[in-house]
Design an enzyme around this catalytic site. Sequence first.
Site, mmCIF file in Angstrom:
data_model
loop_
_atom_site.group_PDB
_atom_site.id
_atom_site.type_symbol
_atom_site.label_atom_id
_atom_site.label_comp_id
_atom_site.label_asym_id
_atom_site.label_seq_id
_atom_site.Cartn_x
_atom_site.Cartn_y
_atom_site.Cartn_z
ATOM 1 N N LYS A 12 -52.365 -83.388 115.549
ATOM 2 C CA LYS A 12 -52.220 -84.691 116.193
ATOM 3 C C LYS A 12 -51.958 -84.542 117.699
ATOM 4 O O LYS A 12 -51.655 -83.444 118.181
ATOM 5 C CB LYS A 12 -51.107 -85.473 115.483
ATOM 6 C CG LYS A 12 -51.461 -85.805 114.011
ATOM 7 C CD LYS A 12 -50.411 -86.699 113.361
ATOM 8 C CE LYS A 12 -50.820 -87.068 111.932
ATOM 9 N NZ LYS A 12 -49.860 -88.034 111.313
ATOM 10 N N TYR A 51 -57.432 -94.596 109.398
ATOM 11 C CA TYR A 51 -56.167 -94.975 108.752
ATOM 12 C C TYR A 51 -56.236 -96.376 108.146
ATOM 13 O O TYR A 51 -55.199 -97.022 107.977
ATOM 14 C CB TYR A 51 -55.024 -94.879 109.762
ATOM 15 C CG TYR A 51 -54.518 -93.467 109.981
ATOM 16 C CD1 TYR A 51 -53.910 -92.753 108.939
ATOM 17 C CD2 TYR A 51 -54.604 -92.840 111.224
ATOM 18 C CE1 TYR A 51 -53.428 -91.463 109.127
ATOM 19 C CE2 TYR A 51 -54.116 -91.554 111.426
ATOM 20 C CZ TYR A 51 -53.528 -90.874 110.370
ATOM 21 O OH TYR A 51 -53.033 -89.599 110.550
ATOM 22 N N ASN A 62 -45.570 -86.519 113.913
ATOM 23 C CA ASN A 62 -45.278 -85.476 112.928
ATOM 24 C C ASN A 62 -46.317 -84.354 112.912
ATOM 25 O O ASN A 62 -46.526 -83.693 111.889
ATOM 26 C CB ASN A 62 -45.098 -86.100 111.545
ATOM 27 C CG ASN A 62 -46.319 -86.886 111.098
ATOM 28 O OD1 ASN A 62 -47.340 -86.907 111.774
ATOM 29 N ND2 ASN A 62 -46.214 -87.532 109.943
ATOM 30 N N HIS A 78 -51.953 -83.930 110.231
ATOM 31 C CA HIS A 78 -52.455 -84.720 109.108
ATOM 32 C C HIS A 78 -53.029 -83.787 108.057
ATOM 33 O O HIS A 78 -53.610 -82.757 108.390
ATOM 34 C CB HIS A 78 -53.576 -85.676 109.563
ATOM 35 C CG HIS A 78 -54.334 -86.290 108.420
ATOM 36 N ND1 HIS A 78 -53.890 -87.404 107.751
ATOM 37 C CD2 HIS A 78 -55.481 -85.910 107.785
ATOM 38 C CE1 HIS A 78 -54.741 -87.695 106.771
ATOM 39 N NE2 HIS A 78 -55.716 -86.810 106.770
ATOM 40 N N GLU A 92 -62.809 -87.735 104.291
ATOM 41 C CA GLU A 92 -62.274 -87.472 105.635
ATOM 42 C C GLU A 92 -63.067 -86.370 106.343
ATOM 43 O O GLU A 92 -63.271 -86.428 107.556
ATOM 44 C CB GLU A 92 -60.787 -87.113 105.541
ATOM 45 C CG GLU A 92 -59.942 -88.314 105.118
ATOM 46 C CD GLU A 92 -58.459 -87.993 104.982
ATOM 47 O OE1 GLU A 92 -57.684 -88.927 104.706
ATOM 48 O OE2 GLU A 92 -58.074 -86.816 105.152
HETATM 49 P P1 IDP Z 1 -48.809 -88.559 105.494
HETATM 50 O O1 IDP Z 1 -49.387 -88.249 106.867
HETATM 51 O O2 IDP Z 1 -47.638 -87.676 105.159
HETATM 52 O O3 IDP Z 1 -49.862 -88.596 104.413
HETATM 53 P P2 IDP Z 1 -48.842 -91.474 105.396
HETATM 54 O O4 IDP Z 1 -47.884 -92.286 104.584
HETATM 55 O O5 IDP Z 1 -50.244 -91.359 104.908
HETATM 56 O O6 IDP Z 1 -48.180 -90.035 105.597
HETATM 57 O O7 IDP Z 1 -48.836 -92.096 106.858
HETATM 58 C C1 IDP Z 1 -49.840 -91.737 107.803
HETATM 59 C C2 IDP Z 1 -49.181 -91.474 109.141
HETATM 60 O O8 IDP Z 1 -48.579 -92.690 109.625
HETATM 61 C C3 IDP Z 1 -48.003 -90.484 109.084
HETATM 62 O O9 IDP Z 1 -48.399 -89.145 109.119
HETATM 63 C C4 IDP Z 1 -47.220 -90.874 110.330
HETATM 64 O O10 IDP Z 1 -47.811 -90.373 111.533
HETATM 65 C C5 IDP Z 1 -47.372 -92.396 110.307
HETATM 66 N N1 IDP Z 1 -46.267 -93.048 109.573
HETATM 67 C C6 IDP Z 1 -46.060 -93.079 108.232
HETATM 68 N N2 IDP Z 1 -44.966 -93.791 107.908
HETATM 69 C C7 IDP Z 1 -44.468 -94.240 109.080
HETATM 70 C C8 IDP Z 1 -43.320 -95.059 109.420
HETATM 71 O O11 IDP Z 1 -42.562 -95.506 108.562
HETATM 72 N N3 IDP Z 1 -43.120 -95.295 110.750
HETATM 73 C C9 IDP Z 1 -43.960 -94.832 111.737
HETATM 74 N N4 IDP Z 1 -45.031 -94.070 111.454
HETATM 75 C C10 IDP Z 1 -45.292 -93.774 110.148
HETATM 76 MG MG MG Z 2 -51.461 -89.870 104.167
#
Ligand code: IDP
Ligand code: MG
Length: 138
Positions: A10, A50, A113, A116, A127
Amino acid sequence: MSQRTLTILKPDSVAAGKAGAILAHLEREGFRIAGVKKIRLAPEQARAFYAVHRERSFFGGLVRFMTEGPVIVAALERADAVPHLRTTMGATDSQKAEAGTVRNLYGTDIERNAIHGSDSPENAAKEIAFFFAEAELI
Ligand code: IDP
Ligand code: MG
């Protein structure tokens, strides 16, 4: 049986100069890089990628984050690539990610974070096709 998954390093990882370290971490975990490229996502592309999260409160912030700078997308191959990448990444919230995982080492919080990873083989195929033509994967 070898499986493919998609990763995105990212914008936070790329801006911090950690892309090489993260790819090395993934190679140490046995992932083979089948295809890789550096791109800057257009807002429309980030929204499409997304789309499953479009009703979530964090969607706008996520799209802003994912388009703030370049990313590195890679198609990765190994046995059980999808679940193994999820384990290697750690929990979504970097603050809760298990010690030694990519998100624990390189992420900041639940949004920024670092990485992905596809969440199922079906989504991995979609994807990968989102970013790569089959001929670009070796
Ligand atoms: P993942 O990346 O662990 O699969 P997902 O639930 O698919 O998590 O969410 C996609 C991305 O959206 C996350 O990697 C993160 O960057 C962002 N994200 C997820 N939940 C939150 C939140 O509660 N607040 C802000 N950003 C979030
Ligand atoms: Mg996800």
